[in-house]
Design a protein around this motif. Structure first.
Motif, PDB file in Angstrom:
ATOM      1  N   LEU A  22       0.838  -1.204   0.000  1.00  0.00           N
ATOM      2  CA  LEU A  22       0.000   0.000   0.000  1.00  0.00           C
ATOM      3  C   LEU A  22       0.866   1.244   0.000  1.00  0.00           C
ATOM      4  O   LEU A  22       1.773   1.383   0.824  1.00  0.00           O
ATOM      5  N   VAL A  23       0.560   2.170  -0.925  1.00  0.00           N
ATOM      6  CA  VAL A  23       1.210   3.477  -0.996  1.00  0.00           C
ATOM      7  C   VAL A  23       0.104   4.514  -0.874  1.00  0.00           C
ATOM      8  O   VAL A  23      -0.727   4.653  -1.777  1.00  0.00           O
ATOM      9  N   GLU A  24       0.076   5.261   0.236  1.00  0.00           N
ATOM     10  CA  GLU A  24      -1.060   6.138   0.467  1.00  0.00           C
ATOM     11  C   GLU A  24      -0.664   7.439   1.184  1.00  0.00           C
ATOM     12  O   GLU A  24       0.278   7.485   1.970  1.00  0.00           O
ATOM     13  N   HIS A  25      -1.387   8.494   0.859  1.00  0.00           N
ATOM     14  CA  HIS A  25      -1.305   9.779   1.555  1.00  0.00           C
ATOM     15  C   HIS A  25       0.122  10.346   1.550  1.00  0.00           C
ATOM     16  O   HIS A  25       0.542  10.999   2.521  1.00  0.00           O
ATOM     17  N   ASN A  26       0.843  10.131   0.467  1.00  0.00           N
ATOM     18  CA  ASN A  26       2.172  10.718   0.334  1.00  0.00           C
ATOM     19  C   ASN A  26       2.118  11.926  -0.588  1.00  0.00           C
ATOM     20  O   ASN A  26       1.216  12.065  -1.414  1.00  0.00           O
ATOM     21  N   THR A  27       3.116  12.784  -0.465  1.00  0.00           N
ATOM     22  CA  THR A  27       3.259  13.937  -1.349  1.00  0.00           C
ATOM     23  C   THR A  27       4.529  13.774  -2.161  1.00  0.00           C
ATOM     24  O   THR A  27       5.610  13.534  -1.606  1.00  0.00           O
ATOM     25  N   TYR A  28       4.394  13.899  -3.486  1.00  0.00           N
ATOM     26  CA  TYR A  28       5.525  13.810  -4.405  1.00  0.00           C
ATOM     27  C   TYR A  28       5.593  15.123  -5.168  1.00  0.00           C
ATOM     28  O   TYR A  28       4.630  15.518  -5.830  1.00  0.00           O
ATOM     29  N   ARG A  29       6.724  15.795  -5.081  1.00  0.00           N
ATOM     30  CA  ARG A  29       6.829  17.111  -5.710  1.00  0.00           C
ATOM     31  C   ARG A  29       8.133  17.201  -6.507  1.00  0.00           C
ATOM     32  O   ARG A  29       9.218  17.034  -5.958  1.00  0.00           O
ATOM     33  N   GLY A  30       7.995  17.437  -7.800  1.00  0.00           N
ATOM     34  CA  GLY A  30       9.165  17.666  -8.649  1.00  0.00           C
ATOM     35  C   GLY A  30      10.011  16.436  -8.898  1.00  0.00           C
ATOM     36  O   GLY A  30      11.191  16.557  -9.255  1.00  0.00           O
ATOM     37  N   ILE A  31       9.463  15.230  -8.736  1.00  0.00           N
ATOM     38  CA  ILE A  31      10.217  14.007  -8.995  1.00  0.00           C
ATOM     39  C   ILE A  31      10.536  13.928 -10.489  1.00  0.00           C
ATOM     40  O   ILE A  31       9.712  14.283 -11.331  1.00  0.00           O
ATOM     41  N   ILE A  32      11.719  13.408 -10.846  1.00  0.00           N
ATOM     42  CA  ILE A  32      12.165  13.447 -12.237  1.00  0.00           C
ATOM     43  C   ILE A  32      11.356  12.528 -13.142  1.00  0.00           C
ATOM     44  O   ILE A  32      10.932  12.916 -14.227  1.00  0.00           O
ATOM     45  N   HIS A  33      11.164  11.271 -12.735  1.00  0.00           N
ATOM     46  CA  HIS A  33      10.412  10.314 -13.535  1.00  0.00           C
ATOM     47  C   HIS A  33       9.121   9.970 -12.799  1.00  0.00           C
ATOM     48  O   HIS A  33       8.676  10.728 -11.943  1.00  0.00           O
ATOM     49  N   ASP A  34       8.500   8.815 -13.139  1.00  0.00           N
ATOM     50  CA  ASP A  34       7.266   8.445 -12.464  1.00  0.00           C
ATOM     51  C   ASP A  34       7.445   8.531 -10.949  1.00  0.00           C
ATOM     52  O   ASP A  34       8.299   7.865 -10.375  1.00  0.00           O
ATOM     53  N   ALA A  35       6.607   9.332 -10.331  1.00  0.00           N
ATOM     54  CA  ALA A  35       6.718   9.496  -8.879  1.00  0.00           C
ATOM     55  C   ALA A  35       6.376   8.199  -8.158  1.00  0.00           C
ATOM     56  O   ALA A  35       7.011   7.845  -7.169  1.00  0.00           O
ATOM     57  N   VAL A  36       5.356   7.503  -8.638  1.00  0.00           N
ATOM     58  CA  VAL A  36       5.024   6.172  -8.134  1.00  0.00           C
ATOM     59  C   VAL A  36       5.172   5.222  -9.312  1.00  0.00           C
ATOM     60  O   VAL A  36       4.512   5.391 -10.338  1.00  0.00           O
ATOM     61  N   ASP A  37       6.016   4.225  -9.176  1.00  0.00           N
ATOM     62  CA  ASP A  37       6.397   3.397 -10.313  1.00  0.00           C
ATOM     63  C   ASP A  37       6.201   1.922  -9.996  1.00  0.00           C
ATOM     64  O   ASP A  37       6.872   1.368  -9.125  1.00  0.00           O
ATOM     65  N   LEU A  38       5.234   1.291 -10.665  1.00  0.00           N
ATOM     66  CA  LEU A  38       5.114  -0.164 -10.660  1.00  0.00           C
ATOM     67  C   LEU A  38       5.990  -0.628 -11.819  1.00  0.00           C
ATOM     68  O   LEU A  38       5.638  -0.478 -12.973  1.00  0.00           O
ATOM     69  N   HIS A  39       7.137  -1.200 -11.509  1.00  0.00           N
ATOM     70  CA  HIS A  39       8.330  -1.140 -12.353  1.00  0.00           C
ATOM     71  C   HIS A  39       8.403  -2.186 -13.465  1.00  0.00           C
ATOM     72  O   HIS A  39       9.455  -2.380 -14.057  1.00  0.00           O
ATOM     73  N   GLY A  40       7.314  -2.879 -13.724  1.00  0.00           N
ATOM     74  CA  GLY A  40       7.323  -3.777 -14.859  1.00  0.00           C
ATOM     75  C   GLY A  40       8.011  -5.092 -14.603  1.00  0.00           C
ATOM     76  O   GLY A  40       8.692  -5.633 -15.480  1.00  0.00           O
ATOM     77  N   GLN A  41       7.845  -5.661 -13.393  1.00  0.00           N
ATOM     78  CA  GLN A  41       8.408  -6.964 -13.048  1.00  0.00           C
ATOM     79  C   GLN A  41       7.348  -7.815 -12.339  1.00  0.00           C
ATOM     80  O   GLN A  41       7.599  -8.433 -11.321  1.00  0.00           O
ATOM     81  N   ARG A  42       6.122  -7.801 -12.905  1.00  0.00           N
ATOM     82  CA  ARG A  42       5.027  -8.666 -12.456  1.00  0.00           C
ATOM     83  C   ARG A  42       4.507  -8.362 -11.059  1.00  0.00           C
ATOM     84  O   ARG A  42       3.869  -9.200 -10.421  1.00  0.00           O
ATOM     85  N   GLU A  43       4.772  -7.167 -10.542  1.00  0.00           N
ATOM     86  CA  GLU A  43       4.176  -6.767  -9.272  1.00  0.00           C
ATOM     87  C   GLU A  43       2.648  -6.681  -9.442  1.00  0.00           C
ATOM     88  O   GLU A  43       2.165  -6.205 -10.466  1.00  0.00           O
ATOM     89  N   TYR A  44       1.893  -7.133  -8.453  1.00  0.00           N
ATOM     90  CA  TYR A  44       0.456  -7.267  -8.669  1.00  0.00           C
ATOM     91  C   TYR A  44      -0.337  -6.952  -7.398  1.00  0.00           C
ATOM     92  O   TYR A  44       0.179  -7.020  -6.279  1.00  0.00           O
ATOM     93  N   LEU A  45      -1.605  -6.559  -7.595  1.00  0.00           N
ATOM     94  CA  LEU A  45      -2.566  -6.289  -6.519  1.00  0.00           C
ATOM     95  C   LEU A  45      -2.051  -5.277  -5.500  1.00  0.00           C
ATOM     96  O   LEU A  45      -2.400  -5.321  -4.325  1.00  0.00           O
ATOM     97  N   ASN A  46      -1.216  -4.351  -5.936  1.00  0.00           N
ATOM     98  CA  ASN A  46      -0.784  -3.267  -5.062  1.00  0.00           C
ATOM     99  C   ASN A  46      -1.792  -2.126  -5.150  1.00  0.00           C
ATOM    100  O   ASN A  46      -2.444  -1.920  -6.180  1.00  0.00           O
ATOM    101  N   GLU A  47      -1.900  -1.366  -4.069  1.00  0.00           N
ATOM    102  CA  GLU A  47      -2.873  -0.276  -3.999  1.00  0.00           C
ATOM    103  C   GLU A  47      -2.137   1.047  -3.836  1.00  0.00           C
ATOM    104  O   GLU A  47      -1.284   1.193  -2.955  1.00  0.00           O
ATOM    105  N   VAL A  48      -2.500   2.010  -4.692  1.00  0.00           N
ATOM    106  CA  VAL A  48      -1.905   3.352  -4.664  1.00  0.00           C
ATOM    107  C   VAL A  48      -3.067   4.330  -4.535  1.00  0.00           C
ATOM    108  O   VAL A  48      -3.865   4.495  -5.461  1.00  0.00           O
ATOM    109  N   ARG A  49      -3.172   4.995  -3.390  1.00  0.00           N
ATOM    110  CA  ARG A  49      -4.372   5.792  -3.160  1.00  0.00           C
ATOM    111  C   ARG A  49      -4.061   7.065  -2.361  1.00  0.00           C
ATOM    112  O   ARG A  49      -3.120   7.126  -1.578  1.00  0.00           O
TER     113      ARG A  49
END
Length: 832
Positions: A444-471
């Motif tokens: 779970l990734v929740e209630h965070n603040t991302y400001r001025g990040i260079i690339h995807d601030a939240v990145d599901l990185h393309g290695q079969r990660e599954y059923l994660n929640e970003v809210r």
């Protein structure tokens, strides 16, 4: 066997180098050979890949140590007759490793029996290292690096008795490291067990014992040449379960490492908390330079549990130049690779570790890395100033990851139920804020603040990660993406590609992000719901929600508002060319996509479909678009679409339980005159107040800030029995009514026994009138700026009625009208 030893000594001296490595002398599955059991294993150092990993016959685990002369040692428990070893090396099929082998009876005096011998470089399996038969209890293997670098990494070791047929080793089967066969699969995204019952993260580990001050063990508080590392570790070792180690405000210089791990300053301990006096006042300053120690860590937890790290700052002596160029690595990069490194040990995970209220900066790879571990929490942590944001794993705030290419479902060290919340990720010197990869799931990734990040601030990185929640995260000014699902890059055969199924992204706010949410590379069944994408002004051709080969994606109830970048599209669906550097991996078209009930208002362009099949686009609202509302370039497959305005409904005093705002077959079956209310509202009244109707309208204001003006627009015409009707317009404070269920009996601001607007001056505010007096359809406009400015928050409602009893019929069009130009609207102009 003495004759065999003599034969070797007389005949084989000149052939020793050739026979010492015999990779082909391995047993096939039908053959058997026995090796001695090992009662103990140790090593000079390790990097978290512990020496015990060489005893599990699992070719995917290893012992690793960097540097010429590092060794691993085995104890057989008693003196045995030894004939040869079988050794397997990490990446042994692409690089050769050089070793010495020494034997000892007592562990004090050693005899070198193999010197500077190389493995084949063509096999990951056991290879025979032969030597003259000799009695010994202890075996030491000394590494001299490999053909690519100075790392020594061994996956398995067998110690054999002499064999009259020559050195023969087993061929280890690649242990299937996949899921446990009877493990129950997880099916719901986020913190839910396989049976869908919720998991509740525990509170941070409490202190039940004593407080141990690091200054009592020799740590000083000054920024000087004194090394405080030994004092800190001594304080930790002196602590008992339930104790805490306390750091008064000051600067703690970390200039040395653990005795058995040259890559770590500090080892954490089970059930022992580390607490600083204040976050900004306690500075732990590492002198690591990742260029010299590539896998360096400030704090390390291998298989640890139940502890909290709080109220301090982890930093380094790095004083080079920062770079925000993600296309190349920073020449000045330095500092430790990791701030806090949380991982398993011999298959046992770290768990219930809380990192709370700290700052991590001046690191090169990750501020916090959680690997092959579960049920850990990172909260109220600030990440900033990574020394590199180039490729190859640089500049991540938090990384959550399993094992590359291996699903560990059911194993103890499966990666799940880790939480990142209420933290701040400050750019521009971060490449990614939060990253999840390698079959990690149900995090779970929740209630965070991302400001001025260079690339995807939240990145599901393309290695079969599954059923994660970003809210409920807030992303601002992300120049190269916002939330990414799937990824290109990496090195074959384990290059990046698709994320796994069922990742759930919802209720996030993204402001001025290039591609607000992108799904690519064939990542399946992503749910994107109730997010807000707004105020994107640059760069050109940005997208709000971008789907490339994203089968089964659901895009629902999102609000994409006021994005005026040149060429911006609110929702863009297109073919994915895949990773062209890796043979087009991930290429394909979107399939089985649902885009439903989204609101796209005030954007450069609306929805564009360039490729795909089974694309469904239903009940979306598109308004005030500067360019194209909707473009469909699929010629061979029609796409259904239904665009609707904001909620509205009609309530009837004669029929207090009736509702004309949505289709109701029961009412239609009653016949005229009610049938026509599904195309427009027929407002009627009489002086006695014995019959009448009122219309309610609700508009969503989530994505509007700094309103300059607001205008309610209603379209209507007179009926056959009247020439003019004046309607009163009220602003009402209640937004709780529902379009599909509101009736006179439950409507806000309506009298129960007569046609009357209630709550005047309190919860209903008279805003003005409109007069419908034309037989032709006419637009009527009313300035409602003051009411919207004062009371408009998430939504705002209006009520329209004939309060004069004029007993006349007029047609006031609703959202059910097939001609969208007649539908009600709230026209808002935002402040520049």
């Amino acid at each position: 066997m003495k004759s065999r030893i003599v034969w070797f000594s007389l005949v084989c001296l000149s052939l020793w180098a050739c026979l010492s490595v015999l990779p082909d002398n391995s047993l096939h599955a039908a053959e058997t050979v026995s090796h001695y059991p090992v009662i103990d294993v140790s090593a000079s150092v390790h990097d978290g890949n512990v020496p015990e990993n060489t005893l599990d016959d699992n070719l995917s685990t290893r012992w690793s140590a960097q540097g010429n002369g590092q060794w691993i040692q085995y104890d057989l428990g008693s003196i045995q007759e030894l004939g040869y070893l079988g050794l397997a090396f990490y990446n042994g099929d692409i690089r050769s490793t050089t070793v010495d082998i020494e034997l000892s009876i007592d562990g004090e005096e050693w005899s070198r029996v193999v010197e500077q011998q190389e493995s084949s470089g063509t096999s990951i399996n056991l290879e025979a290292f032969d030597f003259p038969d000799q009695e010994a209890r202890y075996v030491r293997i000394i590494g001299h690096g490999n053909s690519r670098n100075d790392w020594n990494s061994m996956t398995a070791a067998h110690i054999y008795p002499p064999n009259p047929d020559g050195p023969i080793v087993e061929e280890l089967e690649a242990i299937d490291p996949g899921p446990v066969p009877d493990a129950q699969p997880f099916t719901k995204a986020g913190l839910y067990y396989p049976d869908k019952t919720p998991y509740t993260p525990p509170s941070p580990h409490p202190v039940t014992g004593k407080t141990i001050h690091v200054t009592d063990f020799g740590a000083d508080l000054q920024d000087n040449s004194n090394d405080d590392t030994a004092a800190i570790n001594a304080a930790i070792q002196a602590a008992d379960p339930g104790d805490e180690v306390y750091f008064p405000d000051g600067t703690y210089n970390l200039n040395s490492t653990m005795d058995n791990d040259f890559t770590s300053h500090i080892y954490l301990k089970d059930e022992v908390n580390l607490r600083g006096e204040t976050e900004t006042g306690v500075l732990l300053v590492s002198d690591f330079d990742m260029n010299d120690v590539p896998n360096s860590k400030v704090m390390t937890a291998y298989g640890k549990h139940d502890l909290t790290i709080s109220n301090l700052t982890i930093t380094s002596t790095f004083d080079g130049n920062y770079s925000e160029n993600p296309s190349e690595n920073n020449p000045d990069r330095g500092g430790p690779a990791y701030g806090i490194f949380v991982a398993d040990s011999a298959g046992q995970p770290s768990h219930h570790i809380t990192v709370n209220n700290i700052t991590i900066e001046k690191f090169q790879r990750m501020g916090v890395r959680i690997e092959k571990s579960n049920r850990n929490t990172v909260e109220q942590v600030t990440f900033r100033n990574a020394t590199d944001v180039g490729g190859g794993g640089a500049g991540y705030g938090v990384g959550i990851q399993g094992i590359q290419g291996i699903d560990r479902l059911g194993h103890a060290n499966d990666t799940y139920f880790n939480v990142v919340k209420n933290s701040h990720f400050e750019g521009p010197y971060l490449r990614h804020g939060s990253l999840i990869q390698n079959y990690a799931h149900n995090n779970l990734v929740e209630h965070n603040t991302y400001r001025g990040i260079i690339h995807d601030a939240v990145d599901l990185h393309g290695q079969r990660e599954y059923l994660n929640e970003v809210r409920h995260n807030h992303l601002v000014n992300i120049p190269r993406g916002g939330i990414g699902v799937g990824n290109t890059g990496g090195t074959p055969p384990n290059s990046h590609s698709a994320s796994g199924a069922g990742n759930y992204i919802h209720h996030n706010t993204l402001k001025d992000t290039r591609d607000g949410i992108i799904v690519m590379m064939g990542s399946p069944e992503t749910v994107i719901k109730s997010n807000k994408v707004m105020h994107t002004s640059t760069p050109a051709n940005a997208k709000g929600i971008y789907l490339l080969n994203a089968p089964g994606t659901i895009v629902k109830n999102n609000k994409i508002v006021n994005n005026n970048a040149e060429g911006f599209w609110g929702i863009f669906i297109a073919e994915d060319d895949g990773d062209t550097r890796n043979g087009g991996k991930g290429a394909g078209i979107p399939e089985n996509i649902l885009v439903e009930k989204n609101k796209l208002i005030g954007n450069s362009n609306g929805i564009r479909v360039e490729a795909g099949k089974e694309i469904r686009i239903n009940d979306n609202i598109i308004r005030r678009t500067a360019g194209e509302d909707y473009v469909n370039l699929i010629e061979d497959e029609p796409i259904s679409q239904s665009l609707a305005p904001s909620d509205d409904a009609l309530i009837d005093f004669e029929r207090p339980e009736s509702n004309y705002g949505v289709m109701n077959k029961d009412l239609i079956d009653t016949g005229a005159p009610d049938r026509n209310f599904y195309k427009y509202f027929n407002i009627k009244q009489n002086p006695a107040g014995s019959k009448g109707r009122m219309a309610l309208y609700q508009f969503d204001l989530h994505d509007f800030e700094g309103i300059e003006s607001a205008e309610l627009q209603l379209t209507g015409k007179t009926g056959s029995n009247t020439s003019s009707v004046t309607l009163a317009v009220y602003g009402v404070l209640s937004n709780e009514w529902q379009e599909d269920s509101v009736t006179w009996s439950n409507a806000p601001n309506v009298a129960a026994d007569r046609v009357e607007v209630t709550g005047i001056g309190d919860s209903a505010f008279f805003l003005g009138t409109i007069t419908v007096d034309q037989a032709e359809t006419t637009l009527h406009e009313l300035d409602v700026t003051a009411f919207v400015e004062e009371y408009g928050t998430e939504a705002i409602s209006f009520l329209v009625a004939d309060t004069q009893g004029q007993n006349g019929n007029i047609n006031l069009y609703s959202k059910e009208e097939t001609n969208e130009t007649r539908r009600p609207a709230l026209k808002i102009t935002a402040k520049p």
